[in-house]
Motif scaffolding. Structure first.
Motif, PDB file in Angstrom:
ATOM      1  N   LEU A   1       0.822  -1.210   0.000  1.00 52.86           N
ATOM      2  CA  LEU A   1       0.000   0.000   0.000  1.00 52.86           C
ATOM      3  C   LEU A   1       0.860   1.266   0.000  1.00 52.86           C
ATOM      4  O   LEU A   1       0.558   2.230  -0.706  1.00 52.86           O
TER       5      LEU A   1
ATOM      6  N   SER B   1      -0.747   4.532  -1.443  1.00 48.60           N
ATOM      7  CA  SER B   1      -1.976   4.464  -0.643  1.00 48.60           C
ATOM      8  C   SER B   1      -1.677   4.417   0.850  1.00 48.60           C
ATOM      9  O   SER B   1      -2.296   3.676   1.599  1.00 48.60           O
TER      10      SER B   1
ATOM     11  N   PHE C   1      -4.702   4.959   3.032  1.00 51.73           N
ATOM     12  CA  PHE C   1      -5.603   3.810   3.122  1.00 51.73           C
ATOM     13  C   PHE C   1      -5.051   2.782   4.103  1.00 51.73           C
ATOM     14  O   PHE C   1      -5.805   2.155   4.842  1.00 51.73           O
TER      15      PHE C   1
ATOM     16  N   LEU D   1      -6.056   3.853   7.518  1.00 55.07           N
ATOM     17  CA  LEU D   1      -7.489   4.041   7.748  1.00 55.07           C
ATOM     18  C   LEU D   1      -7.987   3.138   8.867  1.00 55.07           C
ATOM     19  O   LEU D   1      -7.801   1.924   8.832  1.00 55.07           O
TER      20      LEU D   1
ATOM     21  N   ASN E   1     -11.235  -0.731   8.311  1.00 56.63           N
ATOM     22  CA  ASN E   1      -9.806  -0.814   8.536  1.00 56.63           C
ATOM     23  C   ASN E   1      -9.160  -1.091   7.181  1.00 56.63           C
ATOM     24  O   ASN E   1      -9.391  -2.137   6.574  1.00 56.63           O
ATOM     25  N   GLY E   2      -8.353  -0.156   6.704  1.00 56.99           N
ATOM     26  CA  GLY E   2      -7.748  -0.276   5.378  1.00 56.99           C
ATOM     27  C   GLY E   2      -6.884  -1.509   5.225  1.00 56.99           C
ATOM     28  O   GLY E   2      -6.890  -2.167   4.192  1.00 56.99           O
TER      29      GLY E   2
ATOM     30  N   ALA F   1      -7.567  -4.412   2.466  1.00 56.67           N
ATOM     31  CA  ALA F   1      -6.530  -4.744   1.484  1.00 56.67           C
ATOM     32  C   ALA F   1      -6.114  -6.203   1.614  1.00 56.67           C
ATOM     33  O   ALA F   1      -5.911  -6.895   0.611  1.00 56.67           O
TER      34      ALA F   1
END
Length: 79
Positions: free
Chosen positions: A38, A43, A46, A49, A55-56, A60
């Motif tokens: 990420l 990102s 993200f 997050l 929750n990123g 992911a």
């Protein structure tokens, strides 16, 4: 799996793909590969997050795992 199948070659070919799916799941469950990916695709926000029940890293992680399952299923089907 294909325990009832008469096509032994087909069931033997799918066993490595199942092991590969387990390995990719174990790999993506480690947070550092997901965070590294990420951060290197731009990102970082993200990855950090954690708001409104989202929750990123978890999102992911699941997306990467589902992609690995898709690739594994395609390999089983096409090879």
């Amino acid at each position: 799996m294909c325990s009832g199948s008469t096509d032994g070659a087909r069931s033997n070919r799918s066993a490595p793909d199942v092991r590969r799916a387990r390995w990719t799941h174990a790999f993506f469950d480690r947070r550092w590969p997901v965070r590294w990916l990420l951060e290197h695709v731009g990102s970082r926000g993200f990855a950090e997050l954690k708001a409104a029940g989202m929750n990123g890293m978890d999102l992911a992680d699941q997306a990467l795992y589902q992609t690995a399952l898709l690739v594994s299923a395609l390999l089983i089907t096409l090879v």
